[in-house]
Design a protein around this motif. Sequence first.
Motif, PDB file in Angstrom:
ATOM      1  N   PRO A  90     -11.017  -1.443 -11.060  1.00 17.45           N
ATOM      2  CA  PRO A  90      -9.819  -1.926 -10.360  1.00 17.45           C
ATOM      3  C   PRO A  90      -8.531  -1.424 -11.018  1.00 17.45           C
ATOM      4  CG  PRO A  90     -11.298  -3.754 -10.894  1.00 17.45           C
ATOM      5  CD  PRO A  90     -11.813  -2.548 -11.619  1.00 17.45           C
ATOM      6  N   LEU A  91      -7.630  -0.907 -10.191  1.00 18.10           N
ATOM      7  CA  LEU A  91      -6.288  -0.546 -10.666  1.00 18.10           C
ATOM      8  C   LEU A  91      -5.333  -1.680 -10.340  1.00 18.10           C
ATOM      9  CD1 LEU A  91      -5.967   3.161  -9.480  1.00 18.10           C
ATOM     10  CD2 LEU A  91      -6.177   2.334 -11.830  1.00 18.10           C
ATOM     11  N   PHE A  92      -5.504  -2.215  -9.110  1.00 23.27           N
ATOM     12  CA  PHE A  92      -4.610  -3.268  -8.619  1.00 23.27           C
ATOM     13  C   PHE A  92      -5.368  -4.023  -7.536  1.00 23.27           C
ATOM     14  CE2 PHE A  92      -0.874  -4.028  -5.559  1.00 23.27           C
ATOM     15  CZ  PHE A  92      -0.538  -5.229  -6.157  1.00 23.27           C
ATOM     16  N   SER A  93      -5.516  -5.304  -7.711  1.00 20.66           N
ATOM     17  CA  SER A  93      -6.233  -6.074  -6.686  1.00 20.66           C
ATOM     18  C   SER A  93      -5.558  -7.426  -6.564  1.00 20.66           C
ATOM     19  CB  SER A  93      -7.702  -6.231  -7.069  1.00 20.66           C
ATOM     20  OG  SER A  93      -7.814  -6.715  -8.384  1.00 20.66           O
ATOM     21  N   PHE A  94      -5.447  -7.922  -5.354  1.00 23.36           N
ATOM     22  CA  PHE A  94      -4.753  -9.200  -5.172  1.00 23.36           C
ATOM     23  C   PHE A  94      -5.261  -9.955  -3.954  1.00 23.36           C
ATOM     24  CE2 PHE A  94      -1.993  -8.187  -1.572  1.00 23.36           C
ATOM     25  CZ  PHE A  94      -1.878  -6.802  -1.631  1.00 23.36           C
ATOM     26  N   TYR A  95      -4.881 -11.227  -3.928  1.00 20.84           N
ATOM     27  CA  TYR A  95      -5.140 -12.117  -2.803  1.00 20.84           C
ATOM     28  C   TYR A  95      -3.792 -12.421  -2.162  1.00 20.84           C
ATOM     29  CZ  TYR A  95      -5.373 -16.775  -0.744  1.00 20.84           C
ATOM     30  OH  TYR A  95      -5.225 -17.845   0.090  1.00 20.84           O
ATOM     31  N   SER A  97       0.832  -1.206   0.000  1.00 17.34           N
ATOM     32  CA  SER A  97       0.000   0.000   0.000  1.00 17.34           C
ATOM     33  C   SER A  97       0.871   1.262   0.000  1.00 17.34           C
ATOM     34  CB  SER A  97      -0.918   0.002   1.223  1.00 17.34           C
ATOM     35  OG  SER A  97      -1.660  -1.194   1.261  1.00 17.34           O
ATOM     36  N   VAL A  98       2.013   1.192   0.692  1.00 13.36           N
ATOM     37  CA  VAL A  98       2.959   2.320   0.699  1.00 13.36           C
ATOM     38  C   VAL A  98       3.431   2.593  -0.736  1.00 13.36           C
ATOM     39  CG1 VAL A  98       5.340   2.928   1.363  1.00 13.36           C
ATOM     40  CG2 VAL A  98       3.734   2.122   3.107  1.00 13.36           C
ATOM     41  N   ILE A  99       3.709   1.515  -1.482  1.00 20.66           N
ATOM     42  CA  ILE A  99       4.161   1.675  -2.878  1.00 20.66           C
ATOM     43  C   ILE A  99       3.032   2.277  -3.726  1.00 20.66           C
ATOM     44  CG2 ILE A  99       5.017   0.455  -4.922  1.00 20.66           C
ATOM     45  CD1 ILE A  99       6.308  -1.581  -2.953  1.00 20.66           C
ATOM     46  N   VAL A 100       1.808   1.786  -3.514  1.00 19.82           N
ATOM     47  CA  VAL A 100       0.663   2.320  -4.277  1.00 19.82           C
ATOM     48  C   VAL A 100       0.509   3.825  -4.012  1.00 19.82           C
ATOM     49  CG1 VAL A 100      -1.863   2.280  -4.471  1.00 19.82           C
ATOM     50  CG2 VAL A 100      -0.594   0.130  -4.420  1.00 19.82           C
ATOM     51  N   VAL A 101       0.560   4.214  -2.744  1.00 16.04           N
ATOM     52  CA  VAL A 101       0.354   5.637  -2.410  1.00 16.04           C
ATOM     53  C   VAL A 101       1.499   6.487  -2.994  1.00 16.04           C
ATOM     54  CG1 VAL A 101       0.146   7.307  -0.503  1.00 16.04           C
ATOM     55  CG2 VAL A 101      -1.061   5.127  -0.381  1.00 16.04           C
ATOM     56  N   SER A 102       2.709   5.907  -3.071  1.00 17.94           N
ATOM     57  CA  SER A 102       3.827   6.665  -3.649  1.00 17.94           C
ATOM     58  C   SER A 102       3.597   6.925  -5.132  1.00 17.94           C
ATOM     59  CB  SER A 102       5.147   5.926  -3.426  1.00 17.94           C
ATOM     60  OG  SER A 102       5.312   4.909  -4.400  1.00 17.94           O
ATOM     61  N   VAL A 103       2.838   6.057  -5.788  1.00 16.29           N
ATOM     62  CA  VAL A 103       2.539   6.238  -7.216  1.00 16.29           C
ATOM     63  C   VAL A 103       1.357   7.193  -7.395  1.00 16.29           C
ATOM     64  CG1 VAL A 103       1.616   5.026  -9.251  1.00 16.29           C
ATOM     65  CG2 VAL A 103       3.499   4.022  -7.960  1.00 16.29           C
ATOM     66  N   PHE A 143      -0.929   0.781 -14.586  1.00 16.85           N
ATOM     67  CA  PHE A 143      -0.741   0.995 -13.141  1.00 16.85           C
ATOM     68  C   PHE A 143       0.254  -0.024 -12.579  1.00 16.85           C
ATOM     69  CE2 PHE A 143      -2.013   1.097  -8.621  1.00 16.85           C
ATOM     70  CZ  PHE A 143      -1.910   2.467  -8.406  1.00 16.85           C
ATOM     71  N   ILE A 144       0.144  -1.268 -13.002  1.00 15.62           N
ATOM     72  CA  ILE A 144       1.061  -2.297 -12.473  1.00 15.62           C
ATOM     73  C   ILE A 144       2.485  -2.007 -12.958  1.00 15.62           C
ATOM     74  CG2 ILE A 144       0.764  -4.103 -14.231  1.00 15.62           C
ATOM     75  CD1 ILE A 144       0.554  -5.178 -10.779  1.00 15.62           C
ATOM     76  N   ARG A 145       2.609  -1.465 -14.173  1.00 13.73           N
ATOM     77  CA  ARG A 145       3.950  -1.086 -14.673  1.00 13.73           C
ATOM     78  C   ARG A 145       4.548  -0.014 -13.764  1.00 13.73           C
ATOM     79  NH1 ARG A 145       6.606   2.399 -17.215  1.00 13.73           N
ATOM     80  NH2 ARG A 145       4.917   3.893 -17.529  1.00 13.73           N
ATOM     81  N   LEU A 146       3.726   0.966 -13.370  1.00 18.98           N
ATOM     82  CA  LEU A 146       4.201   2.034 -12.483  1.00 18.98           C
ATOM     83  C   LEU A 146       4.590   1.477 -11.107  1.00 18.98           C
ATOM     84  CD1 LEU A 146       1.627   4.850 -13.337  1.00 18.98           C
ATOM     85  CD2 LEU A 146       4.031   4.746 -14.012  1.00 18.98           C
ATOM     86  N   LEU A 147       3.824   0.493 -10.629  1.00 21.28           N
ATOM     87  CA  LEU A 147       4.140  -0.112  -9.321  1.00 21.28           C
ATOM     88  C   LEU A 147       5.468  -0.859  -9.382  1.00 21.28           C
ATOM     89  CD1 LEU A 147       0.719  -1.594  -8.090  1.00 21.28           C
ATOM     90  CD2 LEU A 147       1.776   0.564  -7.439  1.00 21.28           C
ATOM     91  N   ILE A 148       5.681  -1.593 -10.479  1.00 21.80           N
ATOM     92  CA  ILE A 148       6.934  -2.358 -10.624  1.00 21.80           C
ATOM     93  C   ILE A 148       8.122  -1.388 -10.648  1.00 21.80           C
ATOM     94  CG2 ILE A 148       8.260  -3.800 -12.252  1.00 21.80           C
ATOM     95  CD1 ILE A 148       5.577  -5.272 -12.846  1.00 21.80           C
ATOM     96  N   ILE A 167      -8.978   7.322  -5.092  1.00 25.05           N
ATOM     97  CA  ILE A 167      -8.749   5.884  -4.924  1.00 25.05           C
ATOM     98  C   ILE A 167      -9.423   5.384  -3.645  1.00 25.05           C
ATOM     99  CG2 ILE A 167      -6.977   4.056  -4.672  1.00 25.05           C
ATOM    100  CD1 ILE A 167      -6.676   5.570  -7.303  1.00 25.05           C
ATOM    101  N   ALA A 168     -10.119   4.251  -3.785  1.00 25.02           N
ATOM    102  CA  ALA A 168     -10.667   3.551  -2.620  1.00 25.02           C
ATOM    103  C   ALA A 168      -9.818   2.307  -2.403  1.00 25.02           C
ATOM    104  CB  ALA A 168     -12.112   3.143  -2.889  1.00 25.02           C
ATOM    105  N   ALA A 169      -9.265   2.172  -1.190  1.00 29.10           N
ATOM    106  CA  ALA A 169      -8.461   0.979  -0.869  1.00 29.10           C
ATOM    107  C   ALA A 169      -9.214   0.171   0.176  1.00 29.10           C
ATOM    108  CB  ALA A 169      -7.100   1.396  -0.339  1.00 29.10           C
ATOM    109  N   PHE A 170      -9.450  -1.098  -0.117  1.00 28.21           N
ATOM    110  CA  PHE A 170     -10.189  -1.968   0.805  1.00 28.21           C
ATOM    111  C   PHE A 170      -9.377  -3.220   1.111  1.00 28.21           C
ATOM    112  CE2 PHE A 170     -13.706   0.078  -1.578  1.00 28.21           C
ATOM    113  CZ  PHE A 170     -14.465   0.568  -0.518  1.00 28.21           C
ATOM    114  N   THR A 171      -9.387  -3.630   2.395  1.00 26.39           N
ATOM    115  CA  THR A 171      -8.918  -4.966   2.770  1.00 26.39           C
ATOM    116  C   THR A 171     -10.162  -5.766   3.162  1.00 26.39           C
ATOM    117  OG1 THR A 171      -6.950  -3.956   3.760  1.00 26.39           O
ATOM    118  CG2 THR A 171      -7.361  -6.265   4.295  1.00 26.39           C
ATOM    119  N   ALA A 172     -10.189  -7.043   2.792  1.00 26.55           N
ATOM    120  CA  ALA A 172     -11.265  -7.932   3.265  1.00 26.55           C
ATOM    121  C   ALA A 172     -10.606  -9.193   3.799  1.00 26.55           C
ATOM    122  CB  ALA A 172     -12.215  -8.278   2.129  1.00 26.55           C
TER     123      ALA A 172
END
Length: 376
Positions: free
Chosen positions: A209-214, A47-53, A286-291, A151-156
Amino acid sequence: MKLKEIVEGKVKIFIPDPNEYLVNGKFDPAWAPVFYNPKMIFNRDLSVIVVSVVKPKIIVDALSATGVRGIRYYIESWKSEELILNDKNPEAIKLIQLNLKYNNIEEAKVYNRDANSLLYEIKADYVDIDPFGSPAPFILSSISSIIRNGIAAFTATDLSPLEGSSKLSCRRKYDAINFKLSSSKEIGIRILIGKIIREAAILEKTVYPLFSFYADYYYRLFLKVDKGAKKADKNIINNLKYFGECPRCGYQQFLQDNCKTLCPKCGTEMIIVGPLYSGPLIDSEFIRLLIEAHEKFTYISTFDRVKKLLNLISNESKYTSVYYKLDKLASKLKIPKLPSIANVLECLGQASRTHFDPKGIKTDKEYEEIIKCLKS
Ligand code: SAM
């Protein structure tokens, strides 16, 4: 409260001392007066990486607990114009204030409010909902507070309803019919996104969705919020579907509705779940920017794990289909020896492993070609 100092990322924070809250020699973060879970460091690092982008102007950490998440965003990701930390637990507020001071952050706003009532009063371009269990009670208020392109960030962490083990709970919380399927790890995240799309539509908004994972025992979503009744309608019409799996031959497909459907491959009645989101789970730019951004975070303890996940998700996002779980498919079809995943991938040519399941593959190739490769 007895406190212990810890380091996470670049911040030093105080948490309740786990040794003070042992029950029969064991510790669970939920037993402490304020919640801090080291198992969620991977979630926070990503999440820190996402917010930095994203570089939001106004960050809201609506369920802050110790404040570690919001404080890390401010120190490690990006100095937003506003940082808002909130928790309904008064003990958490004392700790948040102490931790802000300890990290020399004077400008943050701290609220001891119910998150829903606070979110209906404020506007922000990044809202983080990291609850105990289901984010469902906070969907409407958080989407209501987020401006266009925010951006909405959710944990479930309530995977049992989302993955089809607790069917009634899924009906209650996510208004979706669910069963345990071979690909339930991906179905669960799609049911959650489907629910958020329907809630956002009430407010004439929608999400992509910009980025979602399990990971481990939770889902994490980063969704872009857009405004407009027509966009909300379009997303519902194009991307809200049902999903069927044949219990006999394992064939799976998205369906327009939940009417009784016979498997087009073997004629058996399909098991149907939904409604759920059928569109892409990842925005490839978005995933390219995260990488790219990840390279700057060499100090995080999960550096290698983050890199592996981002690369895997980038690969699998080329395929729009839900993953096939090869061991389940082979057992349904009574294929005695499962070939290695690497061999199946090579045989298919265009296919990828998936982060959802080590025995899963994603491909846009036809079902018959997958079976041919499984048998070869
Ligand atoms: N985000 C934190 C982190 O990364 O360490 C963990 C948050 S913890 C899982 C959930 C927090 O939500 C708890 O501190 C709890 O007191 C708070 N909470 C639960 N319901 C709330 C509500 N309706 N309004 C505000 N805070 C709430």
